[in-house]
Motif scaffolding. Structure first.
Motif, short mmCIF file in Angstrom:
data_model
loop_
_atom_site.label_atom_id
_atom_site.label_comp_id
_atom_site.label_asym_id
_atom_site.label_seq_id
_atom_site.Cartn_x
_atom_site.Cartn_y
_atom_site.Cartn_z
N ARG A 137 113.71 -48.59 -11.10
CA ARG A 137 113.22 -49.86 -10.55
C ARG A 137 111.70 -49.88 -10.49
O ARG A 137 111.07 -50.91 -10.76
CB ARG A 137 113.81 -50.10 -9.16
N ILE A 138 111.12 -48.75 -10.13
CA ILE A 138 109.66 -48.67 -10.11
C ILE A 138 109.11 -48.79 -11.53
O ILE A 138 108.11 -49.48 -11.77
CB ILE A 138 109.21 -47.35 -9.44
N ARG A 145 115.77 -58.64 -0.04
CA ARG A 145 115.22 -59.57 -1.02
C ARG A 145 113.92 -60.24 -0.60
O ARG A 145 113.00 -60.37 -1.41
CB ARG A 145 116.25 -60.66 -1.36
N PHE A 146 113.80 -60.66 0.66
CA PHE A 146 112.60 -61.40 1.02
C PHE A 146 111.37 -60.50 1.04
O PHE A 146 110.25 -60.95 0.78
CB PHE A 146 112.78 -62.14 2.36
N VAL A 147 111.55 -59.21 1.29
CA VAL A 147 110.46 -58.25 1.18
C VAL A 147 110.16 -57.98 -0.29
O VAL A 147 108.99 -57.95 -0.71
CB VAL A 147 110.81 -56.94 1.91
N CYS A 148 111.21 -57.82 -1.07
CA CYS A 148 111.05 -57.56 -2.51
C CYS A 148 110.29 -58.70 -3.19
O CYS A 148 109.36 -58.45 -3.97
CB CYS A 148 112.44 -57.40 -3.13
N GLU A 149 110.67 -59.94 -2.89
CA GLU A 149 110.01 -61.09 -3.53
C GLU A 149 108.54 -61.18 -3.13
O GLU A 149 107.69 -61.52 -3.95
CB GLU A 149 110.75 -62.37 -3.15
N ALA A 150 108.24 -60.88 -1.86
CA ALA A 150 106.84 -60.90 -1.42
C ALA A 150 106.03 -59.83 -2.14
O ALA A 150 104.87 -60.06 -2.53
CB ALA A 150 106.76 -60.69 0.10
N TYR A 199 103.14 -44.82 -13.63
CA TYR A 199 104.38 -45.33 -13.05
C TYR A 199 105.37 -45.80 -14.10
O TYR A 199 106.54 -46.04 -13.79
CB TYR A 199 104.05 -46.47 -12.07
N LEU A 200 104.93 -45.92 -15.33
CA LEU A 200 105.85 -46.27 -16.41
C LEU A 200 106.81 -45.12 -16.71
O LEU A 200 107.83 -45.32 -17.39
CB LEU A 200 105.07 -46.63 -17.68
N LYS A 201 106.49 -43.92 -16.20
CA LYS A 201 107.35 -42.76 -16.41
C LYS A 201 107.95 -42.26 -15.09
O LYS A 201 108.46 -41.13 -15.03
CB LYS A 201 106.54 -41.64 -17.07
N VAL A 204 101.30 -47.99 -4.96
CA VAL A 204 102.51 -47.18 -4.75
C VAL A 204 103.48 -47.91 -3.84
O VAL A 204 104.68 -48.05 -4.14
CB VAL A 204 102.15 -45.81 -4.15
N GLN A 205 102.98 -48.38 -2.71
CA GLN A 205 103.86 -49.03 -1.73
C GLN A 205 104.40 -50.36 -2.23
O GLN A 205 105.57 -50.70 -2.01
CB GLN A 205 103.12 -49.22 -0.41
N LEU A 206 103.58 -51.13 -2.94
CA LEU A 206 104.05 -52.42 -3.45
C LEU A 206 105.12 -52.22 -4.53
O LEU A 206 106.08 -53.00 -4.60
CB LEU A 206 102.88 -53.22 -4.00
N LEU A 207 104.98 -51.21 -5.35
CA LEU A 207 106.01 -50.91 -6.34
C LEU A 207 107.31 -50.50 -5.65
O LEU A 207 108.40 -50.90 -6.06
CB LEU A 207 105.54 -49.81 -7.28
N LEU A 208 107.19 -49.72 -4.59
CA LEU A 208 108.38 -49.31 -3.83
C LEU A 208 109.05 -50.51 -3.17
O LEU A 208 110.27 -50.68 -3.24
CB LEU A 208 107.99 -48.28 -2.76
N LYS A 209 108.24 -51.35 -2.52
CA LYS A 209 108.81 -52.50 -1.81
C LYS A 209 109.40 -53.52 -2.77
O LYS A 209 110.38 -54.20 -2.45
CB LYS A 209 107.74 -53.16 -0.93
N SER A 210 108.81 -53.65 -3.94
CA SER A 210 109.33 -54.60 -4.93
C SER A 210 110.62 -54.09 -5.57
O SER A 210 111.27 -54.82 -6.31
CB SER A 210 108.29 -54.86 -6.02
#
Length: 328
Positions: free
Chosen positions: A218-219, A182-187, A211-213, A171-177
């Motif tokens: 963006r998620i 940008r540097f957080v998103c790329e990580a 999460y596909l729905k 959940v958190q990685l999808l949110l952060k991405s």
């Protein structure tokens, strides 16, 4: 100065990150008073106990407590701990600390322990992962990015072992991405790629499906990317077992998504499914009459999908062939 400008000064953009000879990346993080010049360094006091850091044997794999220079260390450049027992005894407390420097150091220790002392760290994963999730939610970018890098190493080291704990991390990685920093998103994208690389697709795909729905486009896009990366790892038999009809329905639903990233992931998935379907239908070991009477990909799509969805899938999977014919 506008509120946006103030926020932009908090963390320098990726172009200001300096790659060091040892492979680590130094990010200059400003806290306290906002400074106009990004090159200016601001000293801040810290209450992190020097004896605690020394007892844990943290060495040079951590952030310098006396200044604002945050070191993001690549996995291959992490060295072993000097005192594993001391580190383990204080790990949970430091992960739950109110001092952001101490949290980052503890997160790097989790990475070191995972890489060099896998079995011992495994015993603590149940209590450590919720604290990593807490760090992923931390508004301070240095803590968040270090937690993201920690997640990536955990996926790499433990793989399927953590599948029961993967949901809050995912959940958190999808949110952060999906965020604008940008540097957080790329990580976060790198961590998601590690997840799809090291966690078995048969276990991961059901976790990704909801999460596909998601309401956030963006998620959905990042989840589509992960889904598309995971499916080929099932192999032909795995895809057939999972259900090629279910997978093609998923691809069709993403083809009409709002963001191009989702649509591209769906296109790649559709091409993979077409390849698998045609190989399974046209295997040379099968009786030639059975192959001749087998449904074509187009017929299969029309049978399994609503008309408009079938047309969309057929269109994106026939384009490469048409381009090849045109090139000839």
């Amino acid at each position: 100065m506008s509120g946006q400008a103030l926020r932009d000064l908090n963390v320098l953009p990726p172009s200001e990150l300096d790659k060091k000879p040892d492979g680590s990346v130094k990010g200059k993080v400003c806290i306290g008073n906002i400074v106009e010049n990004h090159e200016k360094k601001t000293k801040v006091p810290t209450t992190v106990s020097d004896s605690l850091l020394n007892d844990a044997g943290l060495g040079n794999n951590v952030i310098e407590a006396g200044n604002l220079e945050v070191e993001y260390i690549d996995s291959e450049n992490l060295t072993d701990l000097q005192d594993v027992d001391a580190c383990l005894s204080t790990l949970s407390a430091r992960l739950d600390s109110k001092e952001w420097v101490s949290i980052c150091e503890a997160l790097n220790n989790v990475r070191q322990l995972s890489l060099y002392h896998k079995e011992r760290m495994m015993e603590m994963l149940g209590s450590v992962i919720p604290l990593i999730v807490k760090s992923l939610k931390n508004p301070r970018s240095a803590v968040c990015k270090t937690a993201i890098m920690t997640s990536a190493d955990i996926f790499k080291v433990y793989g399927d072992v953590i599948i029961d704990s993967v949901d809050p991390l995912l959940v958190q990685l999808l949110l952060k991405s999906s965020q604008d920093k940008r540097f957080v998103c790329e990580a976060a994208v790198t961590a998601l790629i590690a997840m799809t690389t090291w966690v078995s697709p048969s276990l991961l795909l059901p976790k990704l499906q909801p999460y596909l729905k998601n309401k956030n486009p963006r998620i959905r896009a990042k989840a589509s990317m992960c889904f598309s990366r995971s499916v080929p790892r099932l192999g032909i038999e795995g895809i057939k077992s999972y259900g090629i009809d279910k997978l093609v329905q998923t691809a069709a639903s993403q083809l009409s998504d709002q963001l191009p990233e989702s649509r591209e992931a769906a296109r790649v998935l559709a091409l993979e499914l077409q390849s698998v379907y045609e190989k399974s239908q046209g295997s040379p070991t099968e009786d030639s009459k059975e192959v001749e009477n087998a449904d074509s990909w187009e017929v299969f799509c029309q049978a399994k999908l609503p008309p408009l969805s079938a047309q969309a899938i057929i269109r994106v999977t026939s384009t490469p062939k048409e381009a090849l014919v045109a090139g000839c």
